[in-house]
Design a protein around this motif. Structure first.
Motif, PDB file in Angstrom:
ATOM      1  N   UNK A   3      55.060  -1.835  48.333  1.00 49.34           N
ATOM      2  CA  UNK A   3      54.042  -2.607  49.036  1.00 49.34           C
ATOM      3  C   UNK A   3      52.854  -2.996  48.182  1.00 49.34           C
ATOM      4  N   UNK A   4      52.924  -2.728  46.898  1.00 49.97           N
ATOM      5  CA  UNK A   4      51.808  -3.045  45.999  1.00 49.97           C
ATOM      6  C   UNK A   4      52.043  -4.412  45.342  1.00 49.97           C
ATOM      7  N   UNK A   5      51.027  -5.265  45.470  1.00 48.60           N
ATOM      8  CA  UNK A   5      51.072  -6.587  44.838  1.00 48.60           C
ATOM      9  C   UNK A   5      50.516  -6.480  43.423  1.00 48.60           C
ATOM     10  N   UNK A   6      51.284  -6.969  42.466  1.00 50.85           N
ATOM     11  CA  UNK A   6      50.862  -6.917  41.067  1.00 50.85           C
ATOM     12  C   UNK A   6      50.756  -8.342  40.532  1.00 50.85           C
ATOM     13  N   UNK A   7      49.591  -8.662  40.015  1.00 56.22           N
ATOM     14  CA  UNK A   7      49.333 -10.008  39.522  1.00 56.22           C
ATOM     15  C   UNK A   7      48.888  -9.972  38.068  1.00 56.22           C
ATOM     16  N   UNK A   8      49.417 -10.900  37.282  1.00 53.48           N
ATOM     17  CA  UNK A   8      49.036 -11.037  35.874  1.00 53.48           C
ATOM     18  C   UNK A   8      48.660 -12.494  35.643  1.00 53.48           C
ATOM     19  N   UNK A   9      47.516 -12.699  34.989  1.00 54.99           N
ATOM     20  CA  UNK A   9      47.062 -14.053  34.665  1.00 54.99           C
ATOM     21  C   UNK A   9      46.545 -14.081  33.234  1.00 54.99           C
ATOM     22  N   UNK A  10      46.905 -15.111  32.501  1.00 55.04           N
ATOM     23  CA  UNK A  10      46.310 -15.321  31.185  1.00 55.04           C
ATOM     24  C   UNK A  10      46.506 -16.786  30.803  1.00 55.04           C
ATOM     25  N   UNK A  11      45.763 -17.218  29.805  1.00 60.57           N
ATOM     26  CA  UNK A  11      45.837 -18.617  29.382  1.00 60.57           C
ATOM     27  C   UNK A  11      45.887 -18.700  27.861  1.00 60.57           C
ATOM     28  N   UNK A  12      46.530 -19.736  27.376  1.00 62.68           N
ATOM     29  CA  UNK A  12      46.617 -19.990  25.943  1.00 62.68           C
ATOM     30  C   UNK A  12      46.244 -21.448  25.673  1.00 62.68           C
ATOM     31  N   UNK A  13      45.842 -21.694  24.443  1.00 61.18           N
ATOM     32  CA  UNK A  13      45.595 -23.060  24.000  1.00 61.18           C
ATOM     33  C   UNK A  13      46.612 -23.385  22.913  1.00 61.18           C
ATOM     34  N   UNK A  14      47.267 -24.509  23.090  1.00 55.68           N
ATOM     35  CA  UNK A  14      48.316 -24.921  22.168  1.00 55.68           C
ATOM     36  C   UNK A  14      47.881 -26.232  21.504  1.00 55.68           C
ATOM     37  N   UNK A  15      47.877 -26.221  20.185  1.00 50.90           N
ATOM     38  CA  UNK A  15      47.561 -27.425  19.417  1.00 50.90           C
ATOM     39  C   UNK A  15      48.815 -27.805  18.634  1.00 50.90           C
ATOM     40  N   UNK A  16      49.180 -29.065  18.691  1.00 54.29           N
ATOM     41  CA  UNK A  16      50.390 -29.483  18.005  1.00 54.29           C
ATOM     42  C   UNK A  16      50.179 -30.857  17.365  1.00 54.29           C
ATOM     43  N   UNK A  17      50.718 -30.994  16.187  1.00 54.59           N
ATOM     44  CA  UNK A  17      50.621 -32.253  15.457  1.00 54.59           C
ATOM     45  C   UNK A  17      51.749 -32.320  14.444  1.00 54.59           C
ATOM     46  N   UNK A  18      52.618 -33.304  14.591  1.00 58.89           N
ATOM     47  CA  UNK A  18      53.731 -33.427  13.664  1.00 58.89           C
ATOM     48  C   UNK A  18      54.582 -32.165  13.639  1.00 58.89           C
ATOM     49  N   UNK A  19      54.642 -31.526  12.492  1.00 60.16           N
ATOM     50  CA  UNK A  19      55.451 -30.316  12.333  1.00 60.16           C
ATOM     51  C   UNK A  19      54.595 -29.058  12.262  1.00 60.16           C
ATOM     52  N   UNK A  20      53.472 -29.063  12.972  1.00 61.12           N
ATOM     53  CA  UNK A  20      52.605 -27.886  13.027  1.00 61.12           C
ATOM     54  C   UNK A  20      52.237 -27.563  14.471  1.00 61.12           C
ATOM     55  N   UNK A  21      52.219 -26.271  14.773  1.00 63.18           N
ATOM     56  CA  UNK A  21      51.816 -25.788  16.098  1.00 63.18           C
ATOM     57  C   UNK A  21      50.874 -24.602  15.906  1.00 63.18           C
ATOM     58  N   UNK A  22      49.862 -24.532  16.743  1.00 63.60           N
ATOM     59  CA  UNK A  22      48.926 -23.400  16.750  1.00 63.60           C
ATOM     60  C   UNK A  22      48.817 -22.916  18.189  1.00 63.60           C
ATOM     61  N   UNK A  23      49.072 -21.639  18.419  1.00 65.50           N
ATOM     62  CA  UNK A  23      49.033 -21.066  19.763  1.00 65.50           C
ATOM     63  C   UNK A  23      48.024 -19.914  19.757  1.00 65.50           C
TER      64      UNK A  23
END
Length: 231
Positions: free
Chosen positions: A47-67
């Motif tokens: 009966x226990x509700x478990x919640x997880x929240x988080x956010x990321x920023x993703x930058x992408x250009x051509x053949x590069x990605x930053x997370x």
């Protein structure tokens, strides 16, 4: 050829040359910035509700990605204090450190974990990908959802406002994807079980692109091996 024809041809050629010169070399791909919000909810048999929240920023250009994980200011101060307290020691919080992924012309990947406090780039080998939450798929990292997965889903109606909705049933789970056709990323992904006790939701929004890509700063950092963190 008459004089008038030669004059017209010369004018056309000069106009074409001026246009080509103005266009110059092929422009570099645009830098895209995305904010990715994750929500996971589960209701246990206790009966226990478990919640997880988080956010990321993703930058992408051509053949590069930053997370990079979004962290509250208090976490940034804690990381700075931790780095000062352990000066001279090898340490990096790989759970929250930015991940920098590059792909060469042959498709080979270079994966790094970036320590901002130490100003170091830790090279990660494929055997260690799982330690940093990377499954080794360029398509998944770049598009947030491998576009190939959409082939196994049912398109729900036509494209509306630039978004194609897909649905699929996977056992007791149903999955809904709202795919941005032009941007080639999901604006929304929802997965839930039949009873509704298990639910995962991802929302993606665009952000203004920064003046400089984050990897431009990281390129000046010292190189190190991820295995060094395990010593």
């Amino acid at each position: 050829m008459t004089q008038s024809a030669r004059t017209l041809l010369a004018f056309a050629f000069s106009a074409f040359a001026a246009t080509a010169l103005a266009a110059g070399p092929t422009a570099a791909p645009a830098l895209t910035a995305l904010r990715v919000e994750h929500q996971m909810s589960s209701l246990g048999t206790d009966g226990v509700q478990r919640d997880v929240r988080f956010a990321e920023r993703v930058y992408r250009q051509g053949d590069r990605i930053w997370i990079a994980r979004e962290l509250p200011p208090a976490s940034a101060h804690a990381e700075h204090d931790h780095a000062n307290a352990h000066a001279g020691h090898k340490h990096a919080d790989t759970d929250t450190a930015p991940r920098w992924i590059e792909r060469d012309a042959k498709g080979a990947l270079t994966v790094r974990v970036v320590s901002e406090s130490q100003q170091k780039n830790y090279a990660v080998e494929p055997a260690e990908y799982s330690n940093i939450g990377f499954d080794g798929s360029w398509a998944t990292a770049y598009h947030l959802l491998d576009p190939a997965a959409l082939k196994g889903m049912r398109a729900d109606g036509p494209v509306r406002n630039g978004v194609q909705t897909y649905r699929a049933a996977q056992g007791e789970r149903t999955v809904t994807v709202e795919w941005d056709v032009a941007g080639q990323y999901p604006r929304r992904v929802e997965s839930r079980n039949a009873s509704g006790s298990q639910r995962k939701l991802t929302r993606v929004t665009t952000l203004p692109a920064p003046a400089a890509a984050p990897w431009e700063r990281a390129q000046r950092y010292a190189a190190a091996d991820y295995t060094d963190l395990m010593d």
